[in-house]
Write a protein that holds these residues in place. Structure first.
Motif, PDB file in Angstrom:
ATOM      1  N   ASP A 150     -15.853 -19.959 -32.515  1.00 52.79           N
ATOM      2  CA  ASP A 150     -16.397 -21.309 -32.300  1.00 52.79           C
ATOM      3  C   ASP A 150     -16.767 -21.562 -30.835  1.00 52.79           C
ATOM      4  O   ASP A 150     -17.236 -22.647 -30.489  1.00 52.79           O
ATOM      5  N   GLY A 151     -16.497 -20.589 -29.967  1.00 52.89           N
ATOM      6  CA  GLY A 151     -16.872 -20.719 -28.562  1.00 52.89           C
ATOM      7  C   GLY A 151     -15.930 -21.577 -27.734  1.00 52.89           C
ATOM      8  O   GLY A 151     -16.252 -21.960 -26.603  1.00 52.89           O
ATOM      9  N   ARG A 152     -14.771 -21.881 -28.271  1.00 46.96           N
ATOM     10  CA  ARG A 152     -13.825 -22.729 -27.530  1.00 46.96           C
ATOM     11  C   ARG A 152     -12.944 -21.893 -26.602  1.00 46.96           C
ATOM     12  O   ARG A 152     -12.255 -22.410 -25.738  1.00 46.96           O
ATOM     13  N   VAL A 153     -12.970 -20.582 -26.813  1.00 46.59           N
ATOM     14  CA  VAL A 153     -12.240 -19.616 -25.998  1.00 46.59           C
ATOM     15  C   VAL A 153     -13.203 -18.458 -25.731  1.00 46.59           C
ATOM     16  O   VAL A 153     -13.893 -18.018 -26.649  1.00 46.59           O
ATOM     17  N   LYS A 154     -13.225 -17.988 -24.492  1.00 49.54           N
ATOM     18  CA  LYS A 154     -14.154 -16.892 -24.157  1.00 49.54           C
ATOM     19  C   LYS A 154     -13.586 -15.511 -24.513  1.00 49.54           C
ATOM     20  O   LYS A 154     -14.328 -14.545 -24.680  1.00 49.54           O
ATOM     21  N   ALA A 155     -12.243 -15.424 -24.561  1.00 48.33           N
ATOM     22  CA  ALA A 155     -11.594 -14.154 -24.922  1.00 48.33           C
ATOM     23  C   ALA A 155     -10.220 -14.473 -25.493  1.00 48.33           C
ATOM     24  O   ALA A 155      -9.620 -15.494 -25.148  1.00 48.33           O
ATOM     25  N   ILE A 156      -9.736 -13.599 -26.373  1.00 46.73           N
ATOM     26  CA  ILE A 156      -8.395 -13.789 -26.942  1.00 46.73           C
ATOM     27  C   ILE A 156      -7.590 -12.502 -26.754  1.00 46.73           C
ATOM     28  O   ILE A 156      -8.150 -11.416 -26.662  1.00 46.73           O
ATOM     29  N   GLY A 157      -6.274 -12.685 -26.691  1.00 53.74           N
ATOM     30  CA  GLY A 157      -5.417 -11.524 -26.504  1.00 53.74           C
ATOM     31  C   GLY A 157      -3.981 -11.872 -26.797  1.00 53.74           C
ATOM     32  O   GLY A 157      -3.688 -12.885 -27.450  1.00 53.74           O
ATOM     33  N   VAL A 158      -3.094 -11.039 -26.308  1.00 56.14           N
ATOM     34  CA  VAL A 158      -1.675 -11.182 -26.638  1.00 56.14           C
ATOM     35  C   VAL A 158      -0.829 -10.911 -25.400  1.00 56.14           C
ATOM     36  O   VAL A 158      -1.307 -10.376 -24.394  1.00 56.14           O
ATOM     37  N   CYS A 159       0.450 -11.277 -25.517  1.00 51.28           N
ATOM     38  CA  CYS A 159       1.439 -10.962 -24.481  1.00 51.28           C
ATOM     39  C   CYS A 159       2.625 -10.291 -25.160  1.00 51.28           C
ATOM     40  O   CYS A 159       2.991 -10.670 -26.274  1.00 51.28           O
ATOM     41  N   ASN A 160       3.235  -9.370 -24.465  1.00 50.71           N
ATOM     42  CA  ASN A 160       4.522  -8.817 -24.895  1.00 50.71           C
ATOM     43  C   ASN A 160       4.467  -8.137 -26.265  1.00 50.71           C
ATOM     44  O   ASN A 160       5.459  -8.143 -26.998  1.00 50.71           O
ATOM     45  N   PHE A 161       3.313  -7.604 -26.622  1.00 52.21           N
ATOM     46  CA  PHE A 161       3.202  -6.893 -27.900  1.00 52.21           C
ATOM     47  C   PHE A 161       3.547  -5.426 -27.686  1.00 52.21           C
ATOM     48  O   PHE A 161       3.070  -4.797 -26.739  1.00 52.21           O
ATOM     49  N   ASN A 162       4.390  -4.889 -28.547  1.00 55.54           N
ATOM     50  CA  ASN A 162       4.630  -3.453 -28.553  1.00 55.54           C
ATOM     51  C   ASN A 162       3.475  -2.760 -29.271  1.00 55.54           C
ATOM     52  O   ASN A 162       2.634  -3.418 -29.904  1.00 55.54           O
ATOM     53  N   ILE A 163       3.452  -1.445 -29.204  1.00 55.37           N
ATOM     54  CA  ILE A 163       2.342  -0.688 -29.798  1.00 55.37           C
ATOM     55  C   ILE A 163       2.219  -0.959 -31.295  1.00 55.37           C
ATOM     56  O   ILE A 163       1.109  -1.132 -31.816  1.00 55.37           O
ATOM     57  N   ASP A 164       3.349  -1.060 -32.014  1.00 54.18           N
ATOM     58  CA  ASP A 164       3.259  -1.301 -33.464  1.00 54.18           C
ATOM     59  C   ASP A 164       2.693  -2.681 -33.771  1.00 54.18           C
ATOM     60  O   ASP A 164       1.949  -2.858 -34.742  1.00 54.18           O
ATOM     61  N   HIS A 165       2.991  -3.677 -32.929  1.00 55.80           N
ATOM     62  CA  HIS A 165       2.415  -5.021 -33.128  1.00 55.80           C
ATOM     63  C   HIS A 165       0.898  -4.984 -32.892  1.00 55.80           C
ATOM     64  O   HIS A 165       0.123  -5.588 -33.640  1.00 55.80           O
ATOM     65  N   LEU A 166       0.492  -4.287 -31.832  1.00 55.10           N
ATOM     66  CA  LEU A 166      -0.944  -4.169 -31.541  1.00 55.10           C
ATOM     67  C   LEU A 166      -1.670  -3.445 -32.671  1.00 55.10           C
ATOM     68  O   LEU A 166      -2.751  -3.860 -33.096  1.00 55.10           O
ATOM     69  N   GLN A 167      -1.059  -2.371 -33.156  1.00 54.68           N
ATOM     70  CA  GLN A 167      -1.694  -1.586 -34.221  1.00 54.68           C
ATOM     71  C   GLN A 167      -1.932  -2.451 -35.454  1.00 54.68           C
ATOM     72  O   GLN A 167      -2.964  -2.338 -36.112  1.00 54.68           O
ATOM     73  N   ARG A 168      -0.987  -3.327 -35.740  1.00 49.48           N
ATOM     74  CA  ARG A 168      -1.138  -4.193 -36.912  1.00 49.48           C
ATOM     75  C   ARG A 168      -2.330  -5.143 -36.742  1.00 49.48           C
ATOM     76  O   ARG A 168      -3.095  -5.365 -37.682  1.00 49.48           O
ATOM     77  N   LEU A 169      -2.495  -5.678 -35.534  1.00 49.19           N
ATOM     78  CA  LEU A 169      -3.670  -6.537 -35.295  1.00 49.19           C
ATOM     79  C   LEU A 169      -4.957  -5.734 -35.448  1.00 49.19           C
ATOM     80  O   LEU A 169      -5.935  -6.210 -36.034  1.00 49.19           O
ATOM     81  N   LEU A 170      -4.965  -4.516 -34.929  1.00 51.86           N
ATOM     82  CA  LEU A 170      -6.164  -3.673 -35.050  1.00 51.86           C
ATOM     83  C   LEU A 170      -6.478  -3.385 -36.515  1.00 51.86           C
ATOM     84  O   LEU A 170      -7.643  -3.329 -36.916  1.00 51.86           O
ATOM     85  N   ASP A 171      -5.433  -3.245 -37.333  1.00 50.31           N
ATOM     86  CA  ASP A 171      -5.619  -2.939 -38.757  1.00 50.31           C
ATOM     87  C   ASP A 171      -6.026  -4.156 -39.574  1.00 50.31           C
ATOM     88  O   ASP A 171      -6.786  -4.036 -40.544  1.00 50.31           O
ATOM     89  N   GLU A 172      -5.502  -5.342 -39.227  1.00 48.88           N
ATOM     90  CA  GLU A 172      -5.648  -6.510 -40.106  1.00 48.88           C
ATOM     91  C   GLU A 172      -6.592  -7.595 -39.591  1.00 48.88           C
ATOM     92  O   GLU A 172      -6.917  -8.519 -40.326  1.00 48.88           O
ATOM     93  N   CYS A 173      -7.007  -7.497 -38.334  1.00 51.87           N
ATOM     94  CA  CYS A 173      -7.864  -8.542 -37.761  1.00 51.87           C
ATOM     95  C   CYS A 173      -9.199  -7.946 -37.329  1.00 51.87           C
ATOM     96  O   CYS A 173      -9.391  -6.730 -37.369  1.00 51.87           O
ATOM     97  N   GLU A 174     -10.129  -8.817 -36.942  1.00 49.78           N
ATOM     98  CA  GLU A 174     -11.486  -8.361 -36.611  1.00 49.78           C
ATOM     99  C   GLU A 174     -11.698  -8.120 -35.122  1.00 49.78           C
ATOM    100  O   GLU A 174     -12.377  -7.184 -34.724  1.00 49.78           O
ATOM    101  N   VAL A 175     -11.142  -9.010 -34.289  1.00 53.57           N
ATOM    102  CA  VAL A 175     -11.419  -8.968 -32.847  1.00 53.57           C
ATOM    103  C   VAL A 175     -10.318  -8.176 -32.140  1.00 53.57           C
ATOM    104  O   VAL A 175      -9.144  -8.524 -32.234  1.00 53.57           O
TER     105      VAL A 175
END
Length: 274
Positions: free
Chosen positions: A128-153
Motif C-alpha cells: 500500500d506504500g505506507r512503508v518503503k521496506a519491511i524486515g525483522v529483528c532478532n530472527f534466527n535462521i529457522d525463523h527467516l527460512q519460514r518467512l522465505l517459505d511462506e511469505c512473498e517479500v
C-alpha cells in the motif's frame, strides 16, 4: 555518509542513530543533535516509548523528509494480522509521519507463533506504500527460512545483536545468500568489555581513533548496517566520525578472532515476553 542498497532498490544510510533505552524527553535533544551532526537514519520502536520524542525532533529539524530514513517496530503484544495494522497506525501517528521508511517485527516470539501473520500484515503495508521496506529483528535462521517459505517479500534487514564478541558469522552468510542486510544493534556491546579490549585499543591507537570508532568501522567494513545509541552530544559526534579512515585486512582479521559467541541480550527463540 555511506549508503547501502536494500534488496528492493531502496537506499539506506549504513550508519544510523538508535534510541533504545532513551526516555521520551531525552530522545528529542538526542535526535536533534544526531540530525545536526549528519545522521539521517533514526531507529525507534513502539516499546521504546519515545516515538513522540523522535517526532518533536523531526518537527524541529529542517532536514527534508525525503532525506530521512525512519525505522520503527511492531512489539510482541501487537503481533497478528489485524493487531499489526492497528499498531502501525498508532506508531505513524506518534511519529507524525505519512509513511515510515522501514517497519520491523521486533522479536519472533515463536511460542505464540504469529510472526508469519504479522509479516503478512507488513507486506500489505508495503504494497500500500505506507512503508518503503519491511524486515525483522532478532530472527534466527529457522525463523527467516519460514518467512522465505511462506511469505512473498524477502525481508530487507534482520536487525540482531552484533559486536566483536558476537559476530553472527553464520547469520551473515545466510542473509548475504538471500539478499538480506544484517543490521547490528548493541554494536559496541553495551555493558560489555569490548571497549576496553587490548587488541581493539591497539588498533585504535594506531589510527588515532577511539575504540568505539574502530568497532563501528569494523561493522561498516563487515557490510553491516549499524545503529549506535548515545544521549551524550560528544559521543553522538564521535560515533559519526568514522568515514575518514579504513581498517586494514590485518586489523579486520584481528577483530574477527575476538568472536566468543557471547550474547548480552536474550536468545531470540527464548524471548517470548509480551
Amino acid at each position: 555518509m555511506d549508503y547501502v542498497t536494500l534488496n528492493n532498490g531502496l537506499k539506506m544510510p549504513q550508519l544510523g542513530f538508535g534510541v533504545w533505552q532513551v526516555p521520551d524527553e531525552e530522545a528529542t535533544p538526542a535526535v536533534s543533535k544526531a540530525l545536526e551532526v549528519g545522521y539521517r537514519s533514526i531507529d525507534t520502536a513502539k516499546v521504546y516509548e519515545n516515538e513522540n520524542g523522535v517526532r518533536r525532533a523531526l518537527e524541529k529539524s529542517d532536514v527534508a523528509r525525503e532525506d530521512l530514513f525512519i525505522t520503527t517496530k511492531v512489539w510482541n503484544s501487537d503481533q497478528g494480522y489485524e493487531n499489526t495494522l492497528k499498531a502501525f497506525d498508532k506508531s505513524l501517528e506518534r511519529l507524525g509521519l505519512d509513511y515510515v521508511d522501514m517497519y520491523l517485527i521486533h522479536w519472533p516470539t515463536p511460542e505464540f507463533d504469529d510472526y508469519v501473520e504479522t509479516y503478512k500484515a507488513m507486506e500489505k503495508l508495503y504494497k500500500d506504500g505506507r512503508v518503503k521496506a519491511i524486515g525483522v529483528c532478532n530472527f534466527n535462521i529457522d525463523h527467516l527460512q519460514r518467512l522465505l517459505d511462506e511469505c512473498e517479500v524477502v525481508p530487507a534487514v534482520n536487525q540482531v545483536e552484533c559486536h566483536p564478541y558476537l559476530q553472527q558469522k553464520e547469520m551473515k552468510d545466510f542473509c548475504r545468500k538471500h539478499g538480506i542486510y544484517v543490521e547490528s544493534w548493541s554494536p559496541l556491546m553495551s555493558g560489555g568489555d569490548v571497549l576496553s579490549n587490548d587488541v581493539v585499543k591497539g588498533i585504535a591507537d594506531h589510527y588515532g581513533k577511539t575504540i568505539a570508532q574502530v568497532v563501528l568501522r569494523w561493522h561498516l567494513q563487515s557490510d553491516a548496517i549499524v545503529i549506535p545509541k548515545s544521549v551524550t552530544p560528544s559521543r553522538i559526534e564521535e560515533n559519526f566520525d568514522v568515514f575518514d579512515f579504513e581498517l586494514s585486512e590485518n586489523d579486520m582479521k584481528k577483530i574477527a578472532e575476538l568472536d566468543r559467541n557471547h550474547r548480552n541480550g536474550p536468545e531470540p527463540s527464548q524471548m517470548n515476553h509480551r
